[in-house]
Design a protein around this motif. Structure first.
Motif, mmCIF file in Angstrom:
data_model
loop_
_atom_site.group_PDB
_atom_site.id
_atom_site.type_symbol
_atom_site.label_atom_id
_atom_site.label_comp_id
_atom_site.label_asym_id
_atom_site.label_seq_id
_atom_site.Cartn_x
_atom_site.Cartn_y
_atom_site.Cartn_z
ATOM 1 N N HIS A 1 0.839 -1.252 0.024
ATOM 2 C CA HIS A 1 -0.095 -0.058 0.058
ATOM 3 C C HIS A 1 1.087 1.148 -0.061
ATOM 4 O O HIS A 1 1.987 1.264 0.785
ATOM 5 C CB HIS A 1 -0.831 0.107 1.074
ATOM 6 C CG HIS A 1 -2.030 -0.873 1.035
ATOM 7 N ND1 HIS A 1 -1.728 -2.323 1.709
ATOM 8 C CD2 HIS A 1 -3.304 -0.923 0.616
ATOM 9 C CE1 HIS A 1 -2.923 -2.950 1.541
ATOM 10 N NE2 HIS A 1 -3.856 -2.083 0.731
ATOM 11 N N TYR B 1 -3.493 1.991 -13.107
ATOM 12 C CA TYR B 1 -4.245 0.867 -12.764
ATOM 13 C C TYR B 1 -4.954 0.083 -13.957
ATOM 14 O O TYR B 1 -4.628 -1.231 -14.438
ATOM 15 C CB TYR B 1 -5.616 0.977 -12.169
ATOM 16 C CG TYR B 1 -5.363 0.981 -10.657
ATOM 17 C CD1 TYR B 1 -5.176 -0.158 -9.911
ATOM 18 C CD2 TYR B 1 -5.176 2.361 -9.728
ATOM 19 C CE1 TYR B 1 -4.895 -0.155 -8.587
ATOM 20 C CE2 TYR B 1 -4.974 1.947 -8.417
ATOM 21 C CZ TYR B 1 -4.672 0.878 -7.641
ATOM 22 O OH TYR B 1 -4.466 1.002 -6.323
ATOM 23 N N ASP C 1 -1.181 -1.244 -3.914
ATOM 24 C CA ASP C 1 -2.550 -0.278 -4.308
ATOM 25 C C ASP C 1 -2.056 1.048 -3.933
ATOM 26 O O ASP C 1 -1.301 1.276 -2.915
ATOM 27 C CB ASP C 1 -3.704 -0.451 -3.462
ATOM 28 C CG ASP C 1 -4.417 -1.543 -3.803
ATOM 29 O OD1 ASP C 1 -4.902 -1.601 -5.104
ATOM 30 O OD2 ASP C 1 -4.914 -2.739 -3.064
ATOM 31 N N ASP D 1 1.665 -7.304 -5.689
ATOM 32 C CA ASP D 1 0.503 -6.572 -5.704
ATOM 33 C C ASP D 1 0.639 -4.956 -4.985
ATOM 34 O O ASP D 1 1.408 -5.162 -3.988
ATOM 35 C CB ASP D 1 -0.494 -7.028 -4.603
ATOM 36 C CG ASP D 1 -0.833 -8.693 -5.133
ATOM 37 O OD1 ASP D 1 -0.799 -8.987 -6.406
ATOM 38 O OD2 ASP D 1 -1.470 -9.517 -4.442
ATOM 39 N N GLY E 1 -2.245 -2.022 -15.925
ATOM 40 C CA GLY E 1 -1.725 -3.153 -15.159
ATOM 41 C C GLY E 1 -0.451 -2.854 -14.356
ATOM 42 O O GLY E 1 0.218 -3.887 -13.950
ATOM 43 N N HIS E 2 0.100 -1.501 -14.406
ATOM 44 C CA HIS E 2 0.969 -0.936 -13.765
ATOM 45 C C HIS E 2 0.805 -1.135 -12.206
ATOM 46 O O HIS E 2 1.714 -1.216 -11.407
ATOM 47 C CB HIS E 2 1.577 0.328 -14.098
ATOM 48 C CG HIS E 2 1.906 0.346 -15.379
ATOM 49 N ND1 HIS E 2 2.643 -0.610 -16.179
ATOM 50 C CD2 HIS E 2 1.464 1.198 -16.430
ATOM 51 C CE1 HIS E 2 2.644 -0.292 -17.321
ATOM 52 N NE2 HIS E 2 2.045 0.766 -17.619
ATOM 53 N N LEU E 3 -0.490 -1.167 -11.653
ATOM 54 C CA LEU E 3 -0.861 -0.902 -10.345
ATOM 55 C C LEU E 3 -1.952 -2.064 -10.119
ATOM 56 O O LEU E 3 -2.639 -2.422 -11.147
ATOM 57 C CB LEU E 3 -1.564 0.293 -9.848
ATOM 58 C CG LEU E 3 -0.312 1.601 -9.722
ATOM 59 C CD1 LEU E 3 -1.161 2.686 -9.547
ATOM 60 C CD2 LEU E 3 0.393 1.160 -8.463
ATOM 61 N N GLY E 4 -2.116 -2.344 -8.775
ATOM 62 C CA GLY E 4 -3.364 -3.528 -8.621
ATOM 63 C C GLY E 4 -2.554 -4.625 -8.379
ATOM 64 O O GLY E 4 -1.429 -5.130 -7.830
ATOM 65 N N LYS E 5 -3.556 -5.944 -8.723
ATOM 66 C CA LYS E 5 -2.967 -7.311 -8.232
ATOM 67 C C LYS E 5 -1.879 -7.649 -9.550
ATOM 68 O O LYS E 5 -2.129 -7.425 -10.608
ATOM 69 C CB LYS E 5 -4.334 -8.264 -8.258
ATOM 70 C CG LYS E 5 -5.458 -7.817 -7.265
ATOM 71 C CD LYS E 5 -4.888 -8.091 -5.895
ATOM 72 C CE LYS E 5 -5.846 -7.982 -4.714
ATOM 73 N NZ LYS E 5 -5.501 -7.959 -3.307
ATOM 74 N N VAL F 1 -2.940 7.712 -12.051
ATOM 75 C CA VAL F 1 -3.258 6.447 -11.157
ATOM 76 C C VAL F 1 -4.049 5.762 -11.592
ATOM 77 O O VAL F 1 -3.945 4.307 -11.801
ATOM 78 C CB VAL F 1 -3.758 7.020 -9.617
ATOM 79 C CG1 VAL F 1 -3.848 5.718 -8.913
ATOM 80 C CG2 VAL F 1 -2.333 7.425 -8.885
ATOM 81 N N GLN F 2 -5.235 6.051 -12.246
ATOM 82 C CA GLN F 2 -6.393 5.551 -12.913
ATOM 83 C C GLN F 2 -5.847 4.821 -14.157
ATOM 84 O O GLN F 2 -5.985 3.675 -14.401
ATOM 85 C CB GLN F 2 -7.434 6.252 -13.311
ATOM 86 C CG GLN F 2 -8.835 5.389 -14.019
ATOM 87 C CD GLN F 2 -9.759 6.753 -14.400
ATOM 88 O OE1 GLN F 2 -9.550 7.566 -14.943
ATOM 89 N NE2 GLN F 2 -11.178 6.099 -14.267
ATOM 90 N N VAL G 1 1.156 -7.468 -10.385
ATOM 91 C CA VAL G 1 1.578 -6.198 -11.537
ATOM 92 C C VAL G 1 2.418 -7.018 -12.483
ATOM 93 O O VAL G 1 3.617 -7.611 -12.211
ATOM 94 C CB VAL G 1 2.471 -5.283 -10.866
ATOM 95 C CG1 VAL G 1 2.886 -4.327 -11.732
ATOM 96 C CG2 VAL G 1 1.490 -4.537 -9.616
#
Length: 433
Positions: free
Chosen positions: A117, A141, A158, A156, A144-148, A137-138, A150
């Motif tokens: 985080h 996400y 956030d 992972d 695929g650069h952020l989130g589950k 940031v959106q 990567v």
């Protein structure tokens, strides 16, 4: 002389978009880092010599290494984007022009310290920056650069963009943490330090925007490349914010160790018909310097040896039309207003500093007030809960050191000798009548 790295893409068409950033090689450093052991990333940042770009200049890799990996609590990365120091304006244009540089740096840095985080704490008044960061940031996400998981690495992350409520004190890292947790922003007692018990009492790394944004270039080009710029102890390139009485103020990205004389030349020189009088090397909380310091290398060691601090490299330039007493009073009014009130030396001391300075600026009081100012500063310095109190004393003590006669001129003249409405027959000390 100039080394555009962080600012290299600022002039690209729609430079703030993911498409533009990836076209310039963006997120390639992330892929390289994800294929590397986290400890090797930390080692590379240590070897590069990167030091914190938020003011104190603490080695970034060393700060990352303080995180106790055997602690069962989650690890957090917090980016301090609460840029509030008077005269400082480097992080805002960076986030506006190229937010993905920061975001890629956040992902790599979080991976290195094994955080899942991360937070970017932005000064709330700069709403345009908040919106741009949120959109970037959106985009990250969605790509695929952020989130589950990567890029299929199993890692992972956030990332949250958090807007502060606009308090200078929240630039102090522990006050920032309190604000981020939903409490009133006030400095915490240390120890424990944030690396051990920071956000939500868990191990936390807090770094400045420019520090984190420098990480992708180090990973992509290597520690030796970064260390090849700058001086022996102050490595790399930095953003210098040049403002005030120069012809072309702005951001200048150059290696540590460049001089103000060189930067002023790049900015077109001091405005026509005037000369440099005084300047700040790192914002208003650093001791002021004068024209005799024009050739001091702008790195942590040389500026320190000259009696000031490099700080945020906010170079505010003032020419011979400026009253140093009035300038220092305005800065002190800011610190008085922004004091959180937690500790007595800062809460009461800044109030008395303003009263005494205002009296001198009006030409009232006596020479003994200068000693009173210095005594008050001495009772604040090193005795306040955080560095805000210390910073409030710096412009005052340095101004008296370099311009004592100008303070006395206010008393002789019965007011500010630089006031256009005042008698033109009076010439301040050192000026030609």
């Amino acid at each position: 002389m100039l080394t555009p790295v962080l600012s290299d893409g600022w002039d690209a068409e729609q430079s703030w978009t993911l498409a533009s950033y990836e076209e310039r090689g963006g997120y390639q450093a992330l892929r390289k880092a994800l294929a590397t052991d986290p400890d090797d990333v930390i080692a590379a940042v240590k070897e590069s010599g990167l030091r914190g770009r938020g003011g104190a200049g603490f080695p970034t890799g060393m700060k990352w290494g303080f995180i106790p990996q055997d602690n069962p609590n989650p690890k957090y990365l917090v980016v301090n984007a609460d840029e509030s120091e008077p005269g400082t304006c480097k992080d805002t244009p960076l986030m506006m022009a190229d937010p993905h540089t920061l975001i890629e740096g956040v992902i790599i840095s979080s991976y290195a310290i094994r955080a899942h985080h991360a937070f970017i704490y932005v000064r709330g008044e700069i709403l345009h920056v908040v919106r741009r960061l949120q959109r970037a940031v959106q985009e990250a996400y969605l790509a695929g650069h952020l989130g589950k998981d990567v890029h299929g690495s199993g890692y992972d992350l956030d990332l949250v963009v958090h807007a502060g409520a606009g308090a200078y004190i929240c630039g102090e890292e522990t006050a920032l943490l309190d604000s981020l947790e939903g409490r009133r922003g006030q400095p915490r007692l240390r120890p424990p330090f944030p690396a051990v018990a920071g956000l939500y009492a868990s191990p936390t790394v807090i770094n400045n925007v420019e520090s984190i944004a420098s990480v992708p270039s180090i990973v992509a080009n290597g520690a030796d490349w970064f260390a090849s710029m700058g001086t022996e102890k102050s490595k790399g390139m930095v953003l210098y914010s040049l403002s005030g009485h120069v012809r072309h103020p702005g951001q200048f990205e150059a290696p540590l160790g460049i001089t103000l004389r060189e930067l002023v030349d790049l900015a077109g020189g001091i405005r026509t018909g005037h000369e440099l009088k005084f300047w700040t090397p790192g914002g208003s909380s650093t001791p002021i310097l004068t024209a005799e310091h024009l050739d001091v290398p702008l790195d942590y060691e040389a500026v320190g040896a000259a009696g000031s601090m490099l700080g945020t490299r906010a170079l505010q330039v003032f020419d011979d039309t400026v009253c140093v007493v009035r300038a220092v009073l305005r800065w002190t009014e800011f610190y008085k207003h922004e004091s959180c009130g937690k500790c007595t030396p800062c809460r009461e001391g800044t109030w008395w500093l303003v009263q005494t300075l205002a009296r001198l600026e009006r030409g009232e009081g006596s020479e003994a007030d200068l000693d009173l100012l210095l005594d008050t500063c001495d009772n604040i310095l090193g005795r306040s809960f955080c560095a805000l109190g210390d910073g409030a004393t710096s412009p005052i003590t340095s101004a008296i050191q370099h311009f004592r006669e100008e303070f006395l001129d206010h008393l002789r003249h019965g007011g500010c000798p630089f006031d256009p409405a005042a008698s033109t027959a009076f010439a301040p000390a050192g000026a030609s009548a």
